[in-house]
Design an enzyme around this catalytic site. Structure first.
Site, PDB file in Angstrom:
ATOM      1  N   CYS A 108     -10.221  -4.676   0.100  1.00  0.00           N
ATOM      2  CA  CYS A 108     -11.335  -3.719   0.098  1.00  0.00           C
ATOM      3  C   CYS A 108     -12.176  -3.911  -1.158  1.00  0.00           C
ATOM      4  CB  CYS A 108     -10.804  -2.288   0.193  1.00  0.00           C
ATOM      5  SG  CYS A 108     -10.181  -1.627  -1.369  1.00  0.00           S
TER       6      CYS A 108
ATOM      7  N   ASN B 260       0.845  -1.196   0.000  1.00  0.00           N
ATOM      8  CA  ASN B 260       0.000   0.000   0.000  1.00  0.00           C
ATOM      9  C   ASN B 260       0.884   1.250   0.000  1.00  0.00           C
ATOM     10  OD1 ASN B 260       0.555  -0.887   2.668  1.00  0.00           O
ATOM     11  ND2 ASN B 260      -1.218   0.165   3.526  1.00  0.00           N
ATOM     12  N   ILE B 261       0.415   2.257  -0.719  1.00  0.00           N
ATOM     13  CA  ILE B 261       1.154   3.516  -0.896  1.00  0.00           C
ATOM     14  C   ILE B 261       0.182   4.639  -0.563  1.00  0.00           C
ATOM     15  CG2 ILE B 261       2.435   4.959  -2.532  1.00  0.00           C
ATOM     16  CD1 ILE B 261       2.925   2.320  -4.167  1.00  0.00           C
ATOM     17  N   GLU B 262       0.392   5.257   0.589  1.00  0.00           N
ATOM     18  CA  GLU B 262      -0.569   6.269   1.063  1.00  0.00           C
ATOM     19  C   GLU B 262      -0.221   7.659   0.540  1.00  0.00           C
ATOM     20  OE1 GLU B 262      -0.930   5.619   5.318  1.00  0.00           O
ATOM     21  OE2 GLU B 262      -2.138   3.841   4.898  1.00  0.00           O
TER      22      GLU B 262
ATOM     23  N   GLU C  48      -2.963  -4.650  -3.106  1.00  0.00           N
ATOM     24  CA  GLU C  48      -3.468  -5.540  -4.165  1.00  0.00           C
ATOM     25  C   GLU C  48      -3.461  -4.819  -5.512  1.00  0.00           C
ATOM     26  OE1 GLU C  48      -4.741  -4.776  -1.249  1.00  0.00           O
ATOM     27  OE2 GLU C  48      -6.051  -6.340  -0.459  1.00  0.00           O
TER      28      GLU C  48
ATOM     29  N   CYS D  50     -10.521  -2.976  -4.527  1.00  0.00           N
ATOM     30  CA  CYS D  50      -9.569  -3.997  -5.012  1.00  0.00           C
ATOM     31  C   CYS D  50     -10.304  -5.210  -5.565  1.00  0.00           C
ATOM     32  CB  CYS D  50      -8.611  -4.405  -3.900  1.00  0.00           C
ATOM     33  SG  CYS D  50      -7.428  -3.093  -3.513  1.00  0.00           S
TER      34      CYS D  50
HETATM   35  N1  THU Z   1      -5.251  -1.495   2.556  1.00  0.00           N
HETATM   36  C1  THU Z   1      -4.664  -2.296   1.618  1.00  0.00           C
HETATM   37  O1  THU Z   1      -3.580  -1.988   1.097  1.00  0.00           O
HETATM   38  N2  THU Z   1      -5.291  -3.434   1.264  1.00  0.00           N
HETATM   39  C2  THU Z   1      -6.406  -3.929   1.868  1.00  0.00           C
HETATM   40  O2  THU Z   1      -6.823  -5.015   1.539  1.00  0.00           O
HETATM   41  C3  THU Z   1      -7.082  -3.150   2.910  1.00  0.00           C
HETATM   42  C4  THU Z   1      -6.530  -1.792   3.168  1.00  0.00           C
HETATM   43  C5  THU Z   1      -4.541  -0.295   2.998  1.00  0.00           C
HETATM   44  C6  THU Z   1      -5.089   1.028   2.599  1.00  0.00           C
HETATM   45  C7  THU Z   1      -4.491   1.935   3.653  1.00  0.00           C
HETATM   46  O3  THU Z   1      -3.180   2.309   3.266  1.00  0.00           O
HETATM   47  C8  THU Z   1      -4.372   1.056   4.886  1.00  0.00           C
HETATM   48  O4  THU Z   1      -4.475  -0.281   4.411  1.00  0.00           O
HETATM   49  C9  THU Z   1      -5.431   1.307   5.935  1.00  0.00           C
HETATM   50  O5  THU Z   1      -6.687   1.283   5.368  1.00  0.00           O
END
Ligand code: THU
Length: 137
Positions: free
Chosen positions: A91, A42-44, A55, A94
């Protein structure tokens, strides 16, 4: 590749997460039908909305490379610095991206924790009655 091996790759991917806001690290390992492996994290983003899940990072890397056929994905997520101790489910966004490129009856999603627990579900089980490319034919 076994689910256990794919989970090890998802854990490696998790180390790459950029999560200054949630501090929740997620890693994904995506296997193509011809055996190629794509990692994602994940890249915020400071504006929150542009955040990309692990994903989707894996899928977008693979699709950029021309991959269109996928077998399974493993996902591991949890608070930064800790071993993930609960299963991390993808989520809805995804799941919808998976629906674009995967057969919902055969594509498998492996949810794992940081230890040795995992479950496997098809995309159809995770996204019943999904809307996909077939609906537009
Ligand atoms: N996130 C994912 O990368 N994949 C998931 O299946 C659920 C949520 C990330 C998004 C965000 O960076 C962090 O988790 C908290 O929601």
């Amino acid at each position: 590749m076994t689910n256990e091996q794919l989970i090890i790759e998802a854990k490696k991917a998790r180390e790459h997460a950029y999560v200054p806001y949630s501090k929740f690290q997620v890693g994904a390992a995506l296997l193509t039908k011809d055996g190629k492996l794509y990692h994602g994290c994940n890249i915020e983003n400071a504006a929150y909305g542009p955040t990309n899940c692990a994903e989707r990072t894996a899928f977008f890397k693979a699709v950029y490379d021309g991959e269109r056929e996928f077998e399974k994905i493993a996902i591991v997520g949890g608070p930064q610095g800790d071993e993930a101790d609960v299963l991390c489910a993808p989520c809805g966004v995804c799941r919808q991206v998976m629906m674009e490129f995967c057969n919902p009856k055969t594509f498998k999603i492996v949810l794992a924790d940081g230890k040795d627990k995992w479950i496997e579900r098809t995309l159809e089980e995770m996204l019943p009655f999904g809307f996909g490319p077939e609906n537009l034919k």
